[in-house]
Scaffold this motif. Structure first.
Motif, PDB file in Angstrom:
ATOM      1  N   LEU A 133       0.833  -1.205   0.000  1.00  0.00           N
ATOM      2  CA  LEU A 133       0.000   0.000   0.000  1.00  0.00           C
ATOM      3  C   LEU A 133       0.862   1.248   0.000  1.00  0.00           C
ATOM      4  CD1 LEU A 133      -2.764  -0.965   2.559  1.00  0.00           C
ATOM      5  CD2 LEU A 133      -3.104  -0.427   0.153  1.00  0.00           C
ATOM      6  N   GLN A 134       1.950   1.195   0.767  1.00  0.00           N
ATOM      7  CA  GLN A 134       2.806   2.374   0.828  1.00  0.00           C
ATOM      8  C   GLN A 134       3.573   2.560  -0.475  1.00  0.00           C
ATOM      9  OE1 GLN A 134       4.801   1.797   4.580  1.00  0.00           O
ATOM     10  NE2 GLN A 134       3.112   2.727   5.685  1.00  0.00           N
ATOM     11  N   GLY A 135       3.628   1.497  -1.263  1.00  0.00           N
ATOM     12  CA  GLY A 135       4.296   1.607  -2.564  1.00  0.00           C
ATOM     13  C   GLY A 135       3.406   2.217  -3.636  1.00  0.00           C
ATOM     14  N   ILE A 136       2.127   2.352  -3.358  1.00  0.00           N
ATOM     15  CA  ILE A 136       1.232   2.959  -4.354  1.00  0.00           C
ATOM     16  C   ILE A 136       1.400   4.469  -4.298  1.00  0.00           C
ATOM     17  CG2 ILE A 136      -1.158   3.301  -5.047  1.00  0.00           C
ATOM     18  CD1 ILE A 136      -1.815   0.602  -3.923  1.00  0.00           C
TER      19      ILE A 136
ATOM     20  N   VAL B 269      -1.325   9.121  -7.418  1.00  0.00           N
ATOM     21  CA  VAL B 269      -2.283   8.269  -8.140  1.00  0.00           C
ATOM     22  C   VAL B 269      -3.559   8.132  -7.306  1.00  0.00           C
ATOM     23  CG1 VAL B 269      -2.760   5.895  -8.843  1.00  0.00           C
ATOM     24  CG2 VAL B 269      -0.636   6.985  -9.533  1.00  0.00           C
ATOM     25  N   GLN B 270      -3.376   7.938  -5.993  1.00  0.00           N
ATOM     26  CA  GLN B 270      -4.551   7.825  -5.132  1.00  0.00           C
ATOM     27  C   GLN B 270      -5.328   9.133  -5.092  1.00  0.00           C
ATOM     28  OE1 GLN B 270      -2.187   6.368  -1.818  1.00  0.00           O
ATOM     29  NE2 GLN B 270      -3.401   4.510  -1.801  1.00  0.00           N
TER      30      GLN B 270
ATOM     31  N   TRP C 279     -11.579  -0.945  -5.017  1.00  0.00           N
ATOM     32  CA  TRP C 279     -11.630  -2.088  -5.929  1.00  0.00           C
ATOM     33  C   TRP C 279     -11.123  -1.767  -7.324  1.00  0.00           C
ATOM     34  CZ3 TRP C 279     -11.485  -6.421  -3.692  1.00  0.00           C
ATOM     35  CH2 TRP C 279     -12.149  -6.623  -2.479  1.00  0.00           C
ATOM     36  N   THR C 280     -11.193  -0.509  -7.738  1.00  0.00           N
ATOM     37  CA  THR C 280     -10.743  -0.198  -9.102  1.00  0.00           C
ATOM     38  C   THR C 280      -9.300   0.291  -9.159  1.00  0.00           C
ATOM     39  OG1 THR C 280     -11.754   1.983  -8.858  1.00  0.00           O
ATOM     40  CG2 THR C 280     -13.003   0.327 -10.085  1.00  0.00           C
ATOM     41  N   ILE C 281      -8.785   0.841  -8.085  1.00  0.00           N
ATOM     42  CA  ILE C 281      -7.413   1.385  -8.122  1.00  0.00           C
ATOM     43  C   ILE C 281      -6.492   0.622  -7.160  1.00  0.00           C
ATOM     44  CG2 ILE C 281      -5.961   3.424  -7.814  1.00  0.00           C
ATOM     45  CD1 ILE C 281      -7.877   3.849 -10.073  1.00  0.00           C
ATOM     46  N   THR C 282      -6.796   0.687  -5.876  1.00  0.00           N
ATOM     47  CA  THR C 282      -5.883   0.122  -4.884  1.00  0.00           C
ATOM     48  C   THR C 282      -5.701  -1.384  -5.067  1.00  0.00           C
ATOM     49  OG1 THR C 282      -6.818   1.754  -3.386  1.00  0.00           O
ATOM     50  CG2 THR C 282      -5.334   0.130  -2.437  1.00  0.00           C
ATOM     51  N   PHE C 283      -6.817  -2.099  -5.151  1.00  0.00           N
ATOM     52  CA  PHE C 283      -6.710  -3.554  -5.221  1.00  0.00           C
ATOM     53  C   PHE C 283      -5.959  -4.034  -6.467  1.00  0.00           C
ATOM     54  CE2 PHE C 283      -8.373  -7.902  -5.705  1.00  0.00           C
ATOM     55  CZ  PHE C 283      -7.917  -8.421  -4.498  1.00  0.00           C
ATOM     56  N   PRO C 284      -6.280  -3.529  -7.654  1.00  0.00           N
ATOM     57  CA  PRO C 284      -5.495  -3.951  -8.819  1.00  0.00           C
ATOM     58  C   PRO C 284      -4.009  -3.617  -8.685  1.00  0.00           C
ATOM     59  CG  PRO C 284      -7.462  -2.779  -9.526  1.00  0.00           C
ATOM     60  CD  PRO C 284      -7.400  -2.652  -8.048  1.00  0.00           C
ATOM     61  N   LEU C 285      -3.702  -2.481  -8.059  1.00  0.00           N
ATOM     62  CA  LEU C 285      -2.294  -2.119  -7.924  1.00  0.00           C
ATOM     63  C   LEU C 285      -1.592  -2.993  -6.884  1.00  0.00           C
ATOM     64  CD1 LEU C 285      -2.390   1.762  -8.263  1.00  0.00           C
ATOM     65  CD2 LEU C 285      -1.582   0.077  -9.907  1.00  0.00           C
ATOM     66  N   LEU C 286      -2.377  -3.626  -6.017  1.00  0.00           N
ATOM     67  CA  LEU C 286      -1.791  -4.538  -5.037  1.00  0.00           C
ATOM     68  C   LEU C 286      -1.684  -5.958  -5.587  1.00  0.00           C
ATOM     69  CD1 LEU C 286      -3.386  -3.720  -1.573  1.00  0.00           C
ATOM     70  CD2 LEU C 286      -1.002  -3.491  -2.233  1.00  0.00           C
ATOM     71  N   ALA C 287      -2.179  -6.183  -6.793  1.00  0.00           N
ATOM     72  CA  ALA C 287      -2.255  -7.539  -7.343  1.00  0.00           C
ATOM     73  C   ALA C 287      -0.935  -8.314  -7.242  1.00  0.00           C
ATOM     74  CB  ALA C 287      -2.750  -7.497  -8.777  1.00  0.00           C
ATOM     75  N   PRO C 288       0.210  -7.704  -7.560  1.00  0.00           N
ATOM     76  CA  PRO C 288       1.453  -8.474  -7.443  1.00  0.00           C
ATOM     77  C   PRO C 288       1.665  -8.972  -6.014  1.00  0.00           C
ATOM     78  CG  PRO C 288       1.847  -6.432  -8.624  1.00  0.00           C
ATOM     79  CD  PRO C 288       0.454  -6.349  -8.082  1.00  0.00           C
ATOM     80  N   THR C 289       1.432  -8.093  -5.030  1.00  0.00           N
ATOM     81  CA  THR C 289       1.582  -8.477  -3.630  1.00  0.00           C
ATOM     82  C   THR C 289       0.597  -9.585  -3.270  1.00  0.00           C
ATOM     83  OG1 THR C 289       2.074  -6.166  -3.198  1.00  0.00           O
ATOM     84  CG2 THR C 289       1.682  -7.559  -1.289  1.00  0.00           C
TER      85      THR C 289
ATOM     86  N   TYR D 173       2.308  13.274 -13.187  1.00  0.00           N
ATOM     87  CA  TYR D 173       1.196  12.833 -14.056  1.00  0.00           C
ATOM     88  C   TYR D 173       0.170  11.983 -13.334  1.00  0.00           C
ATOM     89  CZ  TYR D 173       5.163  13.983 -16.974  1.00  0.00           C
ATOM     90  OH  TYR D 173       6.276  14.588 -17.466  1.00  0.00           O
ATOM     91  N   ALA D 174       0.623  11.108 -12.395  1.00  0.00           N
ATOM     92  CA  ALA D 174      -0.327  10.302 -11.618  1.00  0.00           C
ATOM     93  C   ALA D 174      -1.309   9.536 -12.489  1.00  0.00           C
ATOM     94  CB  ALA D 174      -1.089  11.192 -10.623  1.00  0.00           C
ATOM     95  N   LEU D 175      -0.820   8.947 -13.574  1.00  0.00           N
ATOM     96  CA  LEU D 175      -1.707   8.114 -14.402  1.00  0.00           C
ATOM     97  C   LEU D 175      -1.916   6.780 -13.691  1.00  0.00           C
ATOM     98  CD1 LEU D 175      -0.078   8.854 -17.857  1.00  0.00           C
ATOM     99  CD2 LEU D 175      -2.030   9.967 -16.780  1.00  0.00           C
TER     100      LEU D 175
END
Ligand SMILES: Nc1ncnc2c1ncn2[C@@H]1O[C@H](COP(=O)(O)OP(=O)(O)OP(=O)(O)O)[C@@H](O)[C@H]1O
Ligand SMILES: [Mg+2]
Lengths: 292, 359
Positions: free
Chosen positions: A179-182, A186-187, A202-212, B85-87
């Motif tokens: 989470l701290q790596g996101i 972007v948030q 569900w649309t931003i945080t969770f997909p970005l955590l997918a590797p973890t 940019y924060a894409l």
């Protein structure tokens, strides 16, 4: 992935020699022994043995006990993995939002990581003691006639709870780091784009955590398969009637208590293959898919 | 489209940092206001309070006449372009642009139409299927702009959107942003610490210093009429010469003993003895001996820039304050030939050294 080429000099190989020696002595050699033993049928005293090809494997899959244990192990592992991931993720998201006293929360959540599985089992034994266990009292007060000694579901519930409790901390650390790596911006961009907090998750945080998450899923499955041994051995020992027995625990009981070395070797070879598949799957998937 | 009113806005962070200390400014409909100031002066904080990403400690922000202090960021109908940019890294360019629209219940057909239109304006039609990590810095910048314009918001908020680009692309994108903003006519707030960017982009500028507004005005007003020492030193390249000295019988005495006689209209108004004399390098010219204030300068370095020449030296010789002059075209001769300068009296700026205010 970066690939490094060493040219000519044997020096690098010299440096990895100790590591290779350890792998050979403590992993490859026993594994080879297990594979070899799995083709043998020994008499009860281990004096004579006979080469029987795949008989042990055949016996294994035809044995209703083994099939039951396999089914239990898969369900047990999935429940543990899912529950400990879900709880850890929820806690990590909350902890990530906290600004004041964040480190206290984190320490409190992380410390169970330092508890050994066997010790966790002993703590569980105490909490779920039929006479004086506070968890037993609590469950009774809630109207659940909790009986770990004779009810298979209750016993499985207990070891699942202990296993999850122990595993949440590891998952929590990884999720928090993820989470701290996101990227913060972007948030923030998402905050401007989407009002709903849960939808944003569900649309931003969770997909970005997918590797973890994916990495942890494999780690947790492996944990539930193997590391729960200590918990089971100190609490139920597979009772009642083998209903809380995992594949690993069965290898142990059949091999060391039942003295069926051939059969238990065959079982451990199957386990070995499962881990190989899981690991190979993880590497392929992580390299390919979930990387941004 | 809308106007933005910022009234006596204060920001105190939880750790006690007083980042914004009572700033008021009105941004007219369709205007581009630049927030300019050095690092840490509170520009981003002010912008983020307008966006709703930071709470407003005190004061009020109103968009289109309605107070938005307690309105959630997504409901303020503003779009922001971030420095990095924060894409969304896991979404295609198309989805990056469409995300905000989907969450606002815009129909599929309408989304497609608006994204295509924005992509055409910005020239990113060919990249719609790509992920952000498959784009160059300049392309990402465009996508970030695209994400803002598809929303058709009431206002654009830019936080140093060009600072991650190389110098050439920065100049190019600067012009493009200006054109785009004119064409769409969207009220905009633009944060930068680059005064050239601020001068070229802004309809008006607000110069911030340590959380306070130093001066608000058009770029030329700030250049021609800086009201404080800070603004004088911040606006213009090369920076204005600021020469500290003492006011004595109608003239200023500088360190090293050099003395300069001031026109009466300047010296008469001074209340204090400690002053700073401001001279823009480009206002100096070679001495003509006519109605002007004359200087003797020991020039020790000449820099040829092509279109102009910079001369560096010290007023009145060694020990005097440093002075830079900018003369148009090519300057012939060596350093020692260049020591007489003049300036038209009304181009002299006099500041009170104590308060920093213009006299
Ligand atoms: N989240 C925060 N918590 C506490 N203090 C903060 C926080 N964010 C910023 N500050 C402080 O507030 C002041 C203004 O910060 P701000 O980010 O607005 O500066 P800036 O003008 O945008 O600078 P830069 O040009 O470097 O981006 C700084 O002194 C900074 O240390
Ligand atoms: Mg900033």
């Amino acid at each position: 992935m970066k690939r490094v080429q060493f040219s000519g000099t044997p020096l690098p190989y010299f440096f990895v020699l100790p590591q290779i020696a350890i792998v050979i002595v403590f992993f490859l050699w026993p594994a080879a022994q297990a594979v070899y033993k799995s083709f043998l049928l020994e008499d009860a005293w281990g004096l004579t043995s006979q080469f029987v090809w795949f008989r042990n494997y055949e016996d294994m899959v035809l044995d209703a006990d083994w099939v039951n244990t396999a089914v239990f192990t898969v369900i047990f592992s999935m429940i543990i993995a899912f529950a400990s991931l879900a709880i850890a993720l929820t806690l990590a998201v909350r902890a990530n939002d906290i600004l004041r006293g964040a480190s206290t929360y984190k320490t409190l959540l992380i410390w169970t990581y330092a508890v050994a599985p066997a010790v966790a089992g002993l703590i569980g034994n105490l909490l779920f003691n039929p006479l004086i266990g506070s968890m037993t009292h609590l469950l009774h007060a809630l109207g659940w006639e909790f009986d770990r000694a004779s009810n298979g579901f209750d016993a499985a519930f207990m070891i699942s709870l202990i296993a999850v409790w122990k595993q949440v901390s590891v998952n929590f650390i990884f999720f928090l780091a993820g989470l701290q790596g996101i990227s913060k911006s972007v948030q923030e961009a998402a905050i401007l784009d989407c009002r709903s907090r849960s939808k944003r998750f569900w649309t931003i945080t969770f997909p970005l955590l997918a590797p973890t998450t994916f990495f942890l899923l494999v780690i947790n499955m492996t944990y539930a398969f193997f590391d729960t041994f200590g918990i089971i051995d100190t609490t139920t020992r597979g009772a009642p009637g083998g209903s809380t027995q995992t594949l690993v625990y069965k290898v142990y009981t059949d091999g060391f208590i039942g003295a069926d070395l051939g059969g238990s070797s065959a079982q451990s070879v199957v386990l070995l293959l499962m881990v190989l598949v899981l690991t190979a799957f993880q590497f392929r998937f992580i390299e390919r898919k979930v990387h941004y | 489209m809308a106007d933005i009113a910022i009234r006596d806005v204060e920001k105190r962070y939880a750790n006690g940092a007083h980042a914004v200390k009572g700033v008021s400014v009105d941004v007219a409909d369709g205007e581009l206001l630049v927030l300019l100031g050095p690092s840490g002066c509170g520009k981003s904080t002010l912008l983020r309070m307008v966006a709703g990403l930071e709470t407003i400690t005190d004061g009020e922000v109103a968009i289109d006449g309605a107070r938005v202090n307690d309105v959630s960021p997504a409901d303020r109908d503003i779009a922001m372009v971030f420095q990095n940019y924060a894409l969304y890294p896991h979404m295609s360019v198309f989805d990056n642009l469409a995300y905000g629209l989907r969450n606002r219940g815009v129909t599929k057909a309408d989304i497609k139409h608006r994204v295509d239109e924005a992509a055409a304006i910005l020239g990113i039609e060919d990249y719609l299927d790509r992920r952000p990590n498959q784009l160059s810095g300049g392309q990402r910048q465009r996508v970030a702009m695209g994400r803002a314009i598809v929303r058709e918001p009431k206002a654009f908020l830019f936080d140093e959107p060009l600072s991650n680009l190389d110098a050439k692309l920065r100049v190019h994108m600067r012009i493009e942003i200006k054109r785009l903003q004119r064409r769409l006519g969207v009220t905009s707030l633009y944060v930068t610490h680059d005064q050239v960017e601020a001068m070229t982009l802004g309809d008006r500028l607000i110069v911030l210093n340590a959380g306070k507004a130093e001066q608000i005005g058009t770029p030329m007003e700030l250049y021609e009429n800086p009201q404080t020492l800070f603004v004088a030193g911040f606006i213009g390249t090369p920076a204005m010469n600021l020469l500290p000295g003492k006011l004595e019988n109608g003239g200023v005495t500088f360190e090293g003993g050099a003395n300069l006689q001031l026109p009466d209209m300047l010296s008469g108004k001074a209340a204090s003895k400690d002053v700073v004399l401001g001279i823009r390098p480009e206002h100096l010219h070679a001495a003509t001996g006519q109605a002007e204030v004359g200087f003797t300068v020991t020039t020790d370095l000449i820099e040829h820039l092509g279109a102009d020449t910079l001369l560096h030296g010290r007023l009145g010789g060694n020990g005097g304050p440093a002075l830079t002059a900018r003369l148009p075209g090519k300057v012939f001769g060596s350093e020692s030939d260049r020591n007489g300068f003049g300036i038209v009296p009304d181009k002299l700026f006099l500041f009170d050294a104590g308060t920093g205010h213009r006299i």
